[in-house]
Enzyme design. Structure first.
Site, PDB file in Angstrom:
ATOM      1  N   TYR A 110       0.835  -1.197   0.000  1.00 46.18           N
ATOM      2  CA  TYR A 110       0.000   0.000   0.000  1.00 46.18           C
ATOM      3  C   TYR A 110       0.874   1.253   0.000  1.00 46.18           C
ATOM      4  CZ  TYR A 110      -4.010  -2.998   0.917  1.00 46.18           C
ATOM      5  OH  TYR A 110      -4.980  -3.952   0.824  1.00 46.18           O
ATOM      6  N   ASN A 133     -12.649  -0.526  -5.457  1.00 37.52           N
ATOM      7  CA  ASN A 133     -12.538  -0.986  -6.835  1.00 37.52           C
ATOM      8  C   ASN A 133     -13.696  -1.927  -7.173  1.00 37.52           C
ATOM      9  OD1 ASN A 133     -11.614  -1.912  -9.349  1.00 37.52           O
ATOM     10  ND2 ASN A 133     -10.346  -3.480  -8.374  1.00 37.52           N
ATOM     11  N   CYS A 141      -6.527  -4.959  -7.913  1.00 41.46           N
ATOM     12  CA  CYS A 141      -6.265  -4.510  -6.547  1.00 41.46           C
ATOM     13  C   CYS A 141      -5.710  -5.643  -5.686  1.00 41.46           C
ATOM     14  CB  CYS A 141      -7.524  -3.910  -5.920  1.00 41.46           C
ATOM     15  SG  CYS A 141      -8.924  -5.024  -5.875  1.00 41.46           S
ATOM     16  N   HIS A 142      -5.890  -6.884  -6.119  1.00 41.56           N
ATOM     17  CA  HIS A 142      -5.326  -8.010  -5.371  1.00 41.56           C
ATOM     18  C   HIS A 142      -3.795  -7.982  -5.382  1.00 41.56           C
ATOM     19  CE1 HIS A 142      -5.507  -9.527  -9.539  1.00 41.56           C
ATOM     20  NE2 HIS A 142      -4.420 -10.205  -9.205  1.00 41.56           N
ATOM     21  N   GLU A 168      -0.541 -15.833 -10.312  1.00 43.53           N
ATOM     22  CA  GLU A 168       0.262 -14.866 -11.071  1.00 43.53           C
ATOM     23  C   GLU A 168       1.754 -15.111 -10.881  1.00 43.53           C
ATOM     24  OE1 GLU A 168      -2.846 -11.178 -11.492  1.00 43.53           O
ATOM     25  OE2 GLU A 168      -1.364 -11.066  -9.883  1.00 43.53           O
TER      26      GLU A 168
END
Length: 177
Positions: A110, A133, A141-142, A168
């Site tokens: 963040y 979001n 946003c993850h 990912e």
């Protein structure tokens, strides 16, 4: 101006059913909201009131679902070019654009995300952008973690966030050394 009608569809994903709400705008569908639910009624309240459709209809086979399937098949960059429309104040809209630049496999904190947004002391505002979001996955946003390295929050649950990050990390393109 009356918000347009919208269509929605749900596809099975490893974390669970994923629903996408789109409106048709030239040159094609634009995502208004998405998330891990089968109930479109969970998604509509997060769409800004100026964009919230007056009605939605189920539409199986939306092309955007092919993109979701490609993402989960290992093409973690497939989501990058999907058009998304969200509305709010200037900071949130800019922050959502910046979220789309956080690369798969290289999550931000963040604190780093706030700096990317040009407001390094606005860590809470950056976290708020993630929380508000409406277009989960397409505005990733993850990919933003707590400053201590923990998962932080996620509207769809931290177990979904963990699955997305692990996926990912497995499939993200490797930067040339």
């Amino acid at each position: 101006m009356t918000p347009p009608a919208a269509r929605y569809a749900t596809v099975a994903t490893p974390p669970g059913p994923f629903t996408v709400v789109v409106t048709d705008e030239p040159p094609g569908p634009v995502v208004l909201a998405s998330g891990w639910t089968e109930d479109v009624a969970e998604l509509l309240p997060v769409v800004h009131r100026s964009l919230r459709p007056t009605w939605v209809e189920r539409a199986d086979g939306l092309p955007v679902l092919d993109t979701v399937e490609a993402f989960f098949a290992g093409d973690v960059t497939a989501i990058e070019e999907v058009p998304v429309r969200q509305r709010s104040g200037p900071f949130l809209e800019d922050a959502w654009d910046v979220l789309r630049t956080v690369p798969a496999g290289a999550p931000d904190t963040y604190t780093s995300f706030a700096a990317r947004c040009g407001r390094p002391t606005a860590v809470r505002a950056a976290a708020n952008a993630c929380a508000r979001n409406a277009a989960a996955l397409f505005v990733p946003c993850h990919r933003v973690l707590g400053s201590s390295g923990g998962l932080g929050g996620f509207r769809w649950g931290t177990s979904v966030k963990r699955q997305l990050l692990d996926h990912e990390a497995r499939y993200a393109p490797v930067a040339a050394a």
